[in-house]
Design a protein around this motif. Structure first.
Motif, PDB file in Angstrom:
ATOM      1  N   GLN A  71       0.836  -1.194   0.000  1.00  0.00           N
ATOM      2  CA  GLN A  71       0.000   0.000   0.000  1.00  0.00           C
ATOM      3  C   GLN A  71       0.877   1.253   0.000  1.00  0.00           C
ATOM      4  O   GLN A  71       2.079   1.189   0.276  1.00  0.00           O
ATOM      5  CB  GLN A  71      -0.900  -0.003   1.238  1.00  0.00           C
ATOM      6  N   PRO A  72       0.284   2.417  -0.294  1.00  0.00           N
ATOM      7  CA  PRO A  72       1.051   3.666  -0.197  1.00  0.00           C
ATOM      8  C   PRO A  72       1.641   3.818   1.205  1.00  0.00           C
ATOM      9  O   PRO A  72       1.060   3.351   2.197  1.00  0.00           O
ATOM     10  CB  PRO A  72      -0.004   4.747  -0.467  1.00  0.00           C
ATOM     11  N   SER A  73       2.807   4.447   1.300  1.00  0.00           N
ATOM     12  CA  SER A  73       3.494   4.583   2.586  1.00  0.00           C
ATOM     13  C   SER A  73       2.626   5.320   3.588  1.00  0.00           C
ATOM     14  O   SER A  73       1.798   6.168   3.244  1.00  0.00           O
ATOM     15  CB  SER A  73       4.806   5.348   2.395  1.00  0.00           C
ATOM     16  N   GLY A  74       2.808   4.968   4.843  1.00  0.00           N
ATOM     17  CA  GLY A  74       2.093   5.648   5.907  1.00  0.00           C
ATOM     18  C   GLY A  74       0.965   4.830   6.520  1.00  0.00           C
ATOM     19  O   GLY A  74       0.401   5.224   7.547  1.00  0.00           O
ATOM     20  N   LEU A  75       0.616   3.688   5.901  1.00  0.00           N
ATOM     21  CA  LEU A  75      -0.430   2.842   6.460  1.00  0.00           C
ATOM     22  C   LEU A  75       0.158   1.997   7.575  1.00  0.00           C
ATOM     23  O   LEU A  75       1.042   1.182   7.357  1.00  0.00           O
ATOM     24  CB  LEU A  75      -1.030   1.947   5.380  1.00  0.00           C
ATOM     25  N   ARG A  76      -0.351   2.204   8.775  1.00  0.00           N
ATOM     26  CA  ARG A  76       0.198   1.530   9.955  1.00  0.00           C
ATOM     27  C   ARG A  76      -0.557   0.235  10.229  1.00  0.00           C
ATOM     28  O   ARG A  76      -1.786   0.199  10.171  1.00  0.00           O
ATOM     29  CB  ARG A  76       0.090   2.455  11.169  1.00  0.00           C
ATOM     30  N   LEU A  77       0.190  -0.821  10.531  1.00  0.00           N
ATOM     31  CA  LEU A  77      -0.424  -2.096  10.879  1.00  0.00           C
ATOM     32  C   LEU A  77      -0.889  -2.064  12.327  1.00  0.00           C
ATOM     33  O   LEU A  77      -0.131  -1.730  13.233  1.00  0.00           O
ATOM     34  CB  LEU A  77       0.577  -3.240  10.679  1.00  0.00           C
ATOM     35  N   ARG A  78      -2.130  -2.410  12.535  1.00  0.00           N
ATOM     36  CA  ARG A  78      -2.694  -2.511  13.873  1.00  0.00           C
ATOM     37  C   ARG A  78      -2.965  -3.970  14.207  1.00  0.00           C
ATOM     38  O   ARG A  78      -3.152  -4.795  13.309  1.00  0.00           O
ATOM     39  CB  ARG A  78      -4.015  -1.747  13.972  1.00  0.00           C
ATOM     40  N   THR A  79      -2.984  -4.307  15.493  1.00  0.00           N
ATOM     41  CA  THR A  79      -3.402  -5.637  15.923  1.00  0.00           C
ATOM     42  C   THR A  79      -4.588  -5.494  16.868  1.00  0.00           C
ATOM     43  O   THR A  79      -4.756  -4.471  17.524  1.00  0.00           O
ATOM     44  CB  THR A  79      -2.267  -6.405  16.626  1.00  0.00           C
ATOM     45  N   ASP A  80      -5.399  -6.535  16.902  1.00  0.00           N
ATOM     46  CA  ASP A  80      -6.574  -6.525  17.776  1.00  0.00           C
ATOM     47  C   ASP A  80      -6.832  -7.953  18.256  1.00  0.00           C
ATOM     48  O   ASP A  80      -6.978  -8.867  17.443  1.00  0.00           O
ATOM     49  CB  ASP A  80      -7.793  -5.981  17.019  1.00  0.00           C
ATOM     50  N   GLN A 127     -17.189 -16.966  18.101  1.00  0.00           N
ATOM     51  CA  GLN A 127     -17.927 -16.209  17.100  1.00  0.00           C
ATOM     52  C   GLN A 127     -18.406 -14.869  17.659  1.00  0.00           C
ATOM     53  O   GLN A 127     -18.290 -13.829  17.001  1.00  0.00           O
ATOM     54  CB  GLN A 127     -19.136 -16.991  16.589  1.00  0.00           C
ATOM     55  N   ALA A 128     -18.909 -14.876  18.871  1.00  0.00           N
ATOM     56  CA  ALA A 128     -19.447 -13.652  19.465  1.00  0.00           C
ATOM     57  C   ALA A 128     -18.383 -12.568  19.557  1.00  0.00           C
ATOM     58  O   ALA A 128     -18.614 -11.415  19.178  1.00  0.00           O
ATOM     59  CB  ALA A 128     -20.040 -13.949  20.838  1.00  0.00           C
ATOM     60  N   ARG A 129     -17.183 -12.928  20.020  1.00  0.00           N
ATOM     61  CA  ARG A 129     -16.163 -11.882  20.196  1.00  0.00           C
ATOM     62  C   ARG A 129     -15.533 -11.477  18.868  1.00  0.00           C
ATOM     63  O   ARG A 129     -15.172 -10.316  18.673  1.00  0.00           O
ATOM     64  CB  ARG A 129     -15.110 -12.311  21.218  1.00  0.00           C
ATOM     65  N   SER A 130     -15.426 -12.396  17.894  1.00  0.00           N
ATOM     66  CA  SER A 130     -14.832 -12.027  16.609  1.00  0.00           C
ATOM     67  C   SER A 130     -15.796 -11.168  15.786  1.00  0.00           C
ATOM     68  O   SER A 130     -15.377 -10.187  15.155  1.00  0.00           O
ATOM     69  CB  SER A 130     -14.409 -13.267  15.819  1.00  0.00           C
ATOM     70  N   VAL A 131     -17.075 -11.509  15.788  1.00  0.00           N
ATOM     71  CA  VAL A 131     -18.064 -10.696  15.079  1.00  0.00           C
ATOM     72  C   VAL A 131     -18.153  -9.316  15.718  1.00  0.00           C
ATOM     73  O   VAL A 131     -18.195  -8.290  15.008  1.00  0.00           O
ATOM     74  CB  VAL A 131     -19.445 -11.385  15.078  1.00  0.00           C
ATOM     75  N   ALA A 132     -18.175  -9.270  17.039  1.00  0.00           N
ATOM     76  CA  ALA A 132     -18.228  -7.977  17.729  1.00  0.00           C
ATOM     77  C   ALA A 132     -17.007  -7.132  17.392  1.00  0.00           C
ATOM     78  O   ALA A 132     -17.117  -5.917  17.180  1.00  0.00           O
ATOM     79  CB  ALA A 132     -18.327  -8.194  19.242  1.00  0.00           C
ATOM     80  N   ALA A 133     -15.840  -7.758  17.319  1.00  0.00           N
ATOM     81  CA  ALA A 133     -14.609  -7.028  17.008  1.00  0.00           C
ATOM     82  C   ALA A 133     -14.641  -6.479  15.587  1.00  0.00           C
ATOM     83  O   ALA A 133     -14.291  -5.316  15.349  1.00  0.00           O
ATOM     84  CB  ALA A 133     -13.396  -7.929  17.202  1.00  0.00           C
ATOM     85  N   VAL A 134     -15.039  -7.299  14.623  1.00  0.00           N
ATOM     86  CA  VAL A 134     -15.076  -6.857  13.226  1.00  0.00           C
ATOM     87  C   VAL A 134     -16.084  -5.725  13.052  1.00  0.00           C
ATOM     88  O   VAL A 134     -15.808  -4.717  12.384  1.00  0.00           O
ATOM     89  CB  VAL A 134     -15.399  -8.037  12.283  1.00  0.00           C
ATOM     90  N   ARG A 135     -17.235  -5.845  13.669  1.00  0.00           N
ATOM     91  CA  ARG A 135     -18.248  -4.791  13.550  1.00  0.00           C
ATOM     92  C   ARG A 135     -17.778  -3.507  14.247  1.00  0.00           C
ATOM     93  O   ARG A 135     -18.033  -2.397  13.744  1.00  0.00           O
ATOM     94  CB  ARG A 135     -19.578  -5.271  14.113  1.00  0.00           C
ATOM     95  N   ARG A 136     -17.110  -3.645  15.380  1.00  0.00           N
ATOM     96  CA  ARG A 136     -16.575  -2.462  16.084  1.00  0.00           C
ATOM     97  C   ARG A 136     -15.514  -1.775  15.225  1.00  0.00           C
ATOM     98  O   ARG A 136     -15.532  -0.548  15.049  1.00  0.00           O
ATOM     99  CB  ARG A 136     -15.979  -2.887  17.428  1.00  0.00           C
ATOM    100  N   LEU A 137     -14.584  -2.554  14.692  1.00  0.00           N
ATOM    101  CA  LEU A 137     -13.526  -1.995  13.860  1.00  0.00           C
ATOM    102  C   LEU A 137     -14.096  -1.367  12.595  1.00  0.00           C
ATOM    103  O   LEU A 137     -13.647  -0.304  12.150  1.00  0.00           O
ATOM    104  CB  LEU A 137     -12.513  -3.087  13.508  1.00  0.00           C
ATOM    105  N   ASP A 138     -15.099  -2.027  12.014  1.00  0.00           N
ATOM    106  CA  ASP A 138     -15.716  -1.498  10.802  1.00  0.00           C
ATOM    107  C   ASP A 138     -16.367  -0.143  11.082  1.00  0.00           C
ATOM    108  O   ASP A 138     -16.249   0.793  10.286  1.00  0.00           O
ATOM    109  CB  ASP A 138     -16.762  -2.485  10.282  1.00  0.00           C
TER     110      ASP A 138
END
Length: 233
Positions: A71-80, A127-138
């Motif tokens: 990707q173009p420079s400056g995109l930082r990798l995050r972890t969750d 499933q509950a925590r992964s779906v919640a995480a994806v929806r929160r991040l989205d």
């Protein structure tokens, strides 16, 4: 809401040895897995990603770094930790062929909603925590970059399958019908009415059509088009 590209990590040393790695540290991509991750990154190079979020485990971070590097420079990798691998508890590190003889294996295959790994978590909790995480991040990405933003979540097979099952309105007991290969790309667009599953387990093909344009912004739909519509330009 935004669009999430779900990327499974490339093939790992545990995958080829037939061991359930789970959250074991130090599990890295093998040579094929590194090539797979690079291929996924190349497919995404023409999609301006608003964010890349990875499971904290090394095999996912290795895959995610190839995506950010393309990707173009400056995109930082995050972890969750919300999208980290399932906690398989006492099953972690054991050979798959050995686990297949366990009584619990049948529940994992036929009734996942009733399966809980000894000393670990249940598939329902996963499933509950992964779906919640994806929806929160989205929602965070959409709030910062707009509803047309596209972002990537790099995670694990069972995590991605459970998110796809939720987006498809499938009961968790049916999620074993979904297949997610190493370094495959699946796509979910969240809207105010429902999620739209745009792709599952893809390995090839141009993804530039995901890049937002002014025309797409003005015509963004939250309802399904009867008859299927004209598709992306």
């Amino acid at each position: 809401m935004a669009t999430v590209i779900l990327v499974r990590h490339g093939r790992s040393s545990a995958n080829t040895s037939g061991v359930l790695a789970g959250r074991t540290g130090g599990v890295r991509l093998d040579e094929t897995g590194a090539e797979q991750a690079l291929r996924a990154a190349t497919r995404l190079a023409h999609v301006p990603l608003a964010a890349v979020v990875s499971s904290p485990l090394e095999r996912c971070r290795q895959t995610a770094r190839r995506i950010t590097d393309a990707q173009p420079s400056g995109l930082r990798l995050r972890t969750d930790r919300g999208i980290v691998e399932c906690d398989y508890g006492e099953w972690t590190g054991r050979p798959i062929k050995e686990l297949a003889k366990e009584k619990l294996w049948g529940a994992v295959q036929q009734q996942p909603s009733a399966a809980a790994f000894p000393g670990g978590e249940s598939l329902l909790a996963m499933q509950a925590r992964s779906v919640a995480a994806v929806r929160r991040l989205d929602a965070e990405v959409a709030s910062e970059h707009g509803d047309d933003a596209v972002w990537a979540a790099v995670s694990h097979g069972d995590i991605i399958k459970s998110v796809l099952a939720d987006a498809l309105g499938m009961h968790l007991d049916l999620f074993q019908r979904i297949h997610v290969d190493p370094a495959s790309i699946s796509i979910v667009r969240f809207t105010s009415t429902r999620p739209f599953v745009l792709g599952t387990n893809t390995h090839d093909g141009d993804l530039a059509w995901l890049a937002p344009t002014r025309k797409k912004r003005s015509r963004r739909r939250t309802d399904a088009v009867v008859g299927g519509g004209a598709g992306p330009e």
